[in-house]
Design a protein around this motif. Structure first.
Motif, PDB file in Angstrom:
ATOM      1  N   TYR A  68      21.124  41.352  48.926  1.00 13.86           N
ATOM      2  CA  TYR A  68      22.329  41.297  48.091  1.00 13.86           C
ATOM      3  C   TYR A  68      21.678  42.101  46.662  1.00 13.86           C
ATOM      4  O   TYR A  68      20.214  42.984  47.420  1.00 13.86           O
ATOM      5  CB  TYR A  68      21.698  40.150  46.901  1.00 13.86           C
ATOM      6  CG  TYR A  68      21.603  38.400  47.231  1.00 13.86           C
ATOM      7  CD1 TYR A  68      23.140  37.773  47.686  1.00 13.86           C
ATOM      8  CD2 TYR A  68      20.921  37.472  48.041  1.00 13.86           C
ATOM      9  CE1 TYR A  68      23.707  36.789  47.869  1.00 13.86           C
ATOM     10  CE2 TYR A  68      21.198  35.963  48.485  1.00 13.86           C
ATOM     11  CZ  TYR A  68      22.389  35.585  48.404  1.00 13.86           C
ATOM     12  OH  TYR A  68      23.135  34.933  48.626  1.00 13.86           O
ATOM     13  N   THR A  69      22.630  42.610  46.104  1.00 14.13           N
ATOM     14  CA  THR A  69      22.084  43.772  44.967  1.00 14.13           C
ATOM     15  C   THR A  69      21.943  42.731  43.552  1.00 14.13           C
ATOM     16  O   THR A  69      22.316  41.972  43.301  1.00 14.13           O
ATOM     17  CB  THR A  69      22.578  44.884  44.885  1.00 14.13           C
ATOM     18  OG1 THR A  69      23.991  44.766  44.240  1.00 14.13           O
ATOM     19  CG2 THR A  69      23.387  45.202  46.283  1.00 14.13           C
ATOM     20  N   ALA A  70      21.629  43.790  42.642  1.00 13.61           N
ATOM     21  CA  ALA A  70      21.980  43.063  41.183  1.00 13.61           C
ATOM     22  C   ALA A  70      23.772  41.921  41.205  1.00 13.61           C
ATOM     23  O   ALA A  70      24.366  43.211  42.011  1.00 13.61           O
ATOM     24  CB  ALA A  70      21.392  44.044  39.934  1.00 13.61           C
ATOM     25  N   ALA A  71      23.105  41.367  40.435  1.00 13.06           N
ATOM     26  CA  ALA A  71      24.756  40.800  40.542  1.00 13.06           C
ATOM     27  C   ALA A  71      25.946  41.879  39.826  1.00 13.06           C
ATOM     28  O   ALA A  71      27.373  41.868  40.432  1.00 13.06           O
ATOM     29  CB  ALA A  71      24.687  39.232  39.364  1.00 13.06           C
ATOM     30  N   GLY A  72      24.933  42.643  38.979  1.00 15.75           N
ATOM     31  CA  GLY A  72      26.634  43.869  38.368  1.00 15.75           C
ATOM     32  C   GLY A  72      26.491  45.152  39.363  1.00 15.75           C
ATOM     33  O   GLY A  72      27.169  45.847  37.789  1.00 15.75           O
ATOM     34  N   GLY A  73      26.022  45.347  39.797  1.00 11.02           N
ATOM     35  CA  GLY A  73      25.760  46.749  40.833  1.00 11.02           C
ATOM     36  C   GLY A  73      24.589  46.670  40.708  1.00 11.02           C
ATOM     37  O   GLY A  73      23.365  47.113  40.028  1.00 11.02           O
ATOM     38  N   VAL A 102      34.074  44.304  42.379  1.00 10.83           N
ATOM     39  CA  VAL A 102      34.897  43.266  43.382  1.00 10.83           C
ATOM     40  C   VAL A 102      36.112  43.874  43.967  1.00 10.83           C
ATOM     41  O   VAL A 102      36.766  43.203  43.287  1.00 10.83           O
ATOM     42  CB  VAL A 102      34.273  41.772  43.986  1.00 10.83           C
ATOM     43  CG1 VAL A 102      35.108  42.287  45.477  1.00 10.83           C
ATOM     44  CG2 VAL A 102      33.509  41.269  44.163  1.00 10.83           C
ATOM     45  N   GLY A 103      36.255  45.352  43.051  1.00 10.87           N
ATOM     46  CA  GLY A 103      37.571  46.108  43.348  1.00 10.87           C
ATOM     47  C   GLY A 103      37.907  46.340  41.232  1.00 10.87           C
ATOM     48  O   GLY A 103      37.557  45.382  40.578  1.00 10.87           O
ATOM     49  N   GLY A 104      39.079  46.545  41.518  1.00  6.03           N
ATOM     50  CA  GLY A 104      39.713  47.007  40.057  1.00  6.03           C
ATOM     51  C   GLY A 104      40.003  45.521  39.192  1.00  6.03           C
ATOM     52  O   GLY A 104      40.077  44.981  38.336  1.00  6.03           O
ATOM     53  N   LYS A 105      40.895  44.320  40.302  1.00  6.47           N
ATOM     54  CA  LYS A 105      41.349  43.590  39.991  1.00  6.47           C
ATOM     55  C   LYS A 105      40.467  43.052  39.559  1.00  6.47           C
ATOM     56  O   LYS A 105      40.526  41.822  38.648  1.00  6.47           O
ATOM     57  CB  LYS A 105      41.846  42.884  41.137  1.00  6.47           C
ATOM     58  CG  LYS A 105      43.333  41.893  40.459  1.00  6.47           C
ATOM     59  CD  LYS A 105      43.378  41.490  41.921  1.00  6.47           C
ATOM     60  CE  LYS A 105      44.796  41.771  42.209  1.00  6.47           C
ATOM     61  NZ  LYS A 105      46.272  40.805  43.758  1.00  6.47           N
ATOM     62  N   HIS A 106      38.839  42.836  39.818  1.00  2.76           N
ATOM     63  CA  HIS A 106      37.968  41.520  39.731  1.00  2.76           C
ATOM     64  C   HIS A 106      37.659  42.449  38.362  1.00  2.76           C
ATOM     65  O   HIS A 106      36.972  41.048  37.570  1.00  2.76           O
ATOM     66  CB  HIS A 106      36.668  42.038  40.608  1.00  2.76           C
ATOM     67  CG  HIS A 106      35.562  40.805  40.749  1.00  2.76           C
ATOM     68  ND1 HIS A 106      34.225  41.762  41.151  1.00  2.76           N
ATOM     69  CD2 HIS A 106      35.684  40.170  39.952  1.00  2.76           C
ATOM     70  CE1 HIS A 106      34.479  40.006  40.901  1.00  2.76           C
ATOM     71  NE2 HIS A 106      34.430  39.113  40.157  1.00  2.76           N
ATOM     72  N   LYS A 264      27.382  37.933  33.316  1.00  7.38           N
ATOM     73  CA  LYS A 264      27.235  36.315  33.642  1.00  7.38           C
ATOM     74  C   LYS A 264      28.286  35.513  34.743  1.00  7.38           C
ATOM     75  O   LYS A 264      28.294  34.579  35.306  1.00  7.38           O
ATOM     76  CB  LYS A 264      26.629  35.671  32.382  1.00  7.38           C
ATOM     77  CG  LYS A 264      26.471  34.029  32.217  1.00  7.38           C
ATOM     78  CD  LYS A 264      25.656  34.132  30.571  1.00  7.38           C
ATOM     79  CE  LYS A 264      27.004  34.421  29.214  1.00  7.38           C
ATOM     80  NZ  LYS A 264      26.892  33.763  28.502  1.00  7.38           N
ATOM     81  N   LEU A 265      28.956  35.550  34.150  1.00  4.17           N
ATOM     82  CA  LEU A 265      30.289  34.975  35.059  1.00  4.17           C
ATOM     83  C   LEU A 265      30.508  35.402  36.407  1.00  4.17           C
ATOM     84  O   LEU A 265      30.386  35.122  37.489  1.00  4.17           O
ATOM     85  CB  LEU A 265      31.501  36.148  34.346  1.00  4.17           C
ATOM     86  CG  LEU A 265      33.159  35.707  35.095  1.00  4.17           C
ATOM     87  CD1 LEU A 265      33.140  33.668  35.103  1.00  4.17           C
ATOM     88  CD2 LEU A 265      34.453  35.858  34.252  1.00  4.17           C
ATOM     89  N   GLN A 266      30.260  36.409  36.336  1.00  7.00           N
ATOM     90  CA  GLN A 266      30.028  37.921  38.470  1.00  7.00           C
ATOM     91  C   GLN A 266      29.066  37.318  38.647  1.00  7.00           C
ATOM     92  O   GLN A 266      29.167  36.748  40.064  1.00  7.00           O
ATOM     93  CB  GLN A 266      29.989  38.954  37.794  1.00  7.00           C
ATOM     94  CG  GLN A 266      30.369  39.796  39.301  1.00  7.00           C
ATOM     95  CD  GLN A 266      30.166  41.014  39.429  1.00  7.00           C
ATOM     96  OE1 GLN A 266      31.312  41.125  38.499  1.00  7.00           O
ATOM     97  NE2 GLN A 266      29.765  42.229  39.782  1.00  7.00           N
ATOM     98  N   SER A 267      27.285  36.316  37.808  1.00  7.94           N
ATOM     99  CA  SER A 267      26.419  36.141  38.917  1.00  7.94           C
ATOM    100  C   SER A 267      27.192  34.542  38.954  1.00  7.94           C
ATOM    101  O   SER A 267      26.469  33.912  40.427  1.00  7.94           O
ATOM    102  CB  SER A 267      25.974  35.839  38.378  1.00  7.94           C
ATOM    103  OG  SER A 267      25.623  34.893  36.835  1.00  7.94           O
ATOM    104  N   HIS A 268      28.345  33.984  39.061  1.00  9.52           N
ATOM    105  CA  HIS A 268      28.556  32.411  39.085  1.00  9.52           C
ATOM    106  C   HIS A 268      29.971  32.519  39.681  1.00  9.52           C
ATOM    107  O   HIS A 268      30.152  31.432  40.258  1.00  9.52           O
ATOM    108  CB  HIS A 268      28.338  31.236  38.081  1.00  9.52           C
ATOM    109  CG  HIS A 268      27.465  31.329  37.200  1.00  9.52           C
ATOM    110  ND1 HIS A 268      26.017  30.526  37.740  1.00  9.52           N
ATOM    111  CD2 HIS A 268      27.295  31.782  35.691  1.00  9.52           C
ATOM    112  CE1 HIS A 268      25.031  30.642  37.193  1.00  9.52           C
ATOM    113  NE2 HIS A 268      25.732  31.149  35.791  1.00  9.52           N
ATOM    114  N   SER A 269      30.306  33.793  40.020  1.00  6.26           N
ATOM    115  CA  SER A 269      31.169  33.471  41.677  1.00  6.26           C
ATOM    116  C   SER A 269      30.759  34.271  42.294  1.00  6.26           C
ATOM    117  O   SER A 269      30.976  34.339  43.393  1.00  6.26           O
ATOM    118  CB  SER A 269      32.392  33.616  40.588  1.00  6.26           C
ATOM    119  OG  SER A 269      32.522  35.365  39.710  1.00  6.26           O
ATOM    120  N   THR A 270      31.054  35.671  42.262  1.00  4.16           N
ATOM    121  CA  THR A 270      30.916  36.407  43.406  1.00  4.16           C
ATOM    122  C   THR A 270      29.362  37.053  43.560  1.00  4.16           C
ATOM    123  O   THR A 270      29.400  37.404  45.238  1.00  4.16           O
ATOM    124  CB  THR A 270      31.816  37.756  43.347  1.00  4.16           C
ATOM    125  OG1 THR A 270      31.434  38.628  41.823  1.00  4.16           O
ATOM    126  CG2 THR A 270      33.203  37.634  43.259  1.00  4.16           C
TER     127      THR A 270
END
Ligand SMILES: Cc1ncc(COP(=O)(O)O)c(C=O)c1O
Length: 396
Positions: A68-73, A102-106, A264-270
């Motif tokens: 794992y890395t930090a959730a935001g990169g 996780v990509g531009g769409k994300h 925050k959102l990313q930390s609970h999804s991807t």
């Protein structure tokens, strides 16, 4: 026991299957049956990822950078993103204003979910990239579409945007060069749009996915304007620029409060984007940039060929794309004939009868065009355009 379909959430019914992905799946199905399909559907470079980037990923594996890395990169990649953007466009973002996704769409998904409340209006120029509409709908926002003119190459002006701005407008989305039309927003008009939005406290999202693929002008970011950082939201992607679609690395350059909300959102999804891809992305951004120029030169050659070839088909019009790697010809000449009553039917008949995959204009909010991706070899372009020519001559 209730049928599964009745248990699906209302939120999911607000969105539809990505049409570009559906075209790829249909084409793949035919191919699996042994049919020789020419695929103009896929919006991805036909070039391999440059070797220096692949080597960086191999090194990451060898050094066991596989956790794992930090959730935001990673801090390293955030810094590399800010430095690349500064070198290319003269911006001055700090790593705390950057999020790796996780990509531009994300990044677009996270950004809209973090920003848009139910009932908020989001202004989207037409033709639009498929995902904007669905992601706004998913957030409960209201899409406000702004038409452009095919005769003017689908280019957008501030005067077109202004009447759509209301006191409910939260966000304006600009995608230049555009997927699907390849239209490039004139720098002066972009600045005027920024003036309109910033004066009203409206956010301006600039989707810079194709920002390096311009044929007639120099790359530019609206985020480089003085004072832009407060309301301009950069959605970036390494997918097309470095032929890295499968690696799934995108980024946002946005105010810190929004970085925090999106993280925050990313930390609970991807959670974090893949650690190995992040190391490869650092090399993409910091290493030699020659491969981007090589791809651009090749796309330029193909653009010229595709436009000239499409225009040689009787009754077919094609605006000249000024960037990205899509042509968006008007095939209205066959519509309303022989049961071809929409571009959805047209794309399906082209695939089933002529074995060419294109994306119907309905996916992008227009009803006479289809999207052709020319991120494919010249020989495939020749074969596919010959087939489209024969199809049009047969049914027009
Ligand atoms: C306009 C636009 N924005 C963003 C993206 C997202 O790209 P990715 O998620 O592959 O990085 C795409 C991909 O096709 C695109 O066309």
């Amino acid at each position: 026991m209730q049928a599964a379909v009745n248990t699906i959430s209302d939120r999911i019914s607000l969105i539809s299957v990505s049409s570009t992905m559906k075209v790829s799946a249909d084409a793949e199905k035919l191919r699996a049956e042994g049919v020789d399909v020419v695929d103009f559907g896929a919006g991805e470079p036909d070039f391999p990822t440059p070797d220096n980037i692949k080597q960086a990923a191999i090194r990451a594996l060898e050094q066991n950078f596989t956790k794992y890395t930090a959730a935001g990169g990673t801090a390293e990649l955030k810094k590399a993103v800010c430095e690349r953007h500064a070198a290319d466009f003269g911006t001055d973002y700090k790593p705390s204003e950057c999020l790796i996704t996780v990509g531009g769409k994300h990044v677009i998904f996270n950004l809209i979910q973090a920003l848009v409340n139910p009932g908020d209006e989001v202004v989207i120029p037409v033709p639009y990239w498929v995902t904007y509409k669905d992601v706004v709908n998913y957030a409960g926002g209201k899409c406000v579409f702004v038409d452009t003119d095919e005769a003017a190459g689908f280019t957008l002006t501030a005067a077109m945007i202004e009447p759509s701005l209301t006191d409910r407008t939260k966000l304006v989305i600009i995608n230049s060069p555009s997927n699907p039309s390849g239209a490039v927003l004139d720098r002066e008009e972009f600045e005027k749009i920024f003036k309109l939005t910033s004066a009203r406290g409206i956010f301006l999202m600039t989707d810079e996915c194709y920002c390096k693929f311009l044929y007639d002008s120099e790359p530019f970011s609206i985020a480089s304007l003085p004072g832009a950082k407060e309301s301009v939201l950069v959605a970036g992607s390494l997918s097309k620029t470095y032929a890295m679609t499968g690696w799934r690395i995108g980024f946002g350059l946005v105010p810190q409060a929004l970085v925090n909300a999106m993280t925050k959102l990313q930390s609970h999804s991807t959670s974090n984007p893949a650690s190995i891809s992040q190391k490869a992305a650092v090399e993409a951004l910091r290493g030699p940039q020659d491969s981007v120029k090589v791809m651009l030169a090749e796309y330029h050659k193909r653009r010229d060929f595709v436009v000239q070839r499409l225009r040689s088909i009787p009754g077919v019009k094609c605006a000249e794309p000024a960037g990205a790697f899509y042509a968006y010809p008007n095939l209205g000449v066959v519509l309303g004939k022989n049961g071809i009553d929409s571009t959805l039917v047209l794309a399906d008949r082209l695939l089933q009868e002529s074995h060419v995959a294109v994306v119907p204009g309905e996916a992008f909010g227009t009803d006479k065009q289809v999207r052709i991706s020319y991120a494919t070899s010249m020989s495939e372009l020749e074969r596919g355009l010959d087939r489209i020519h024969q199809f049009v001559v047969k049914y027009a």
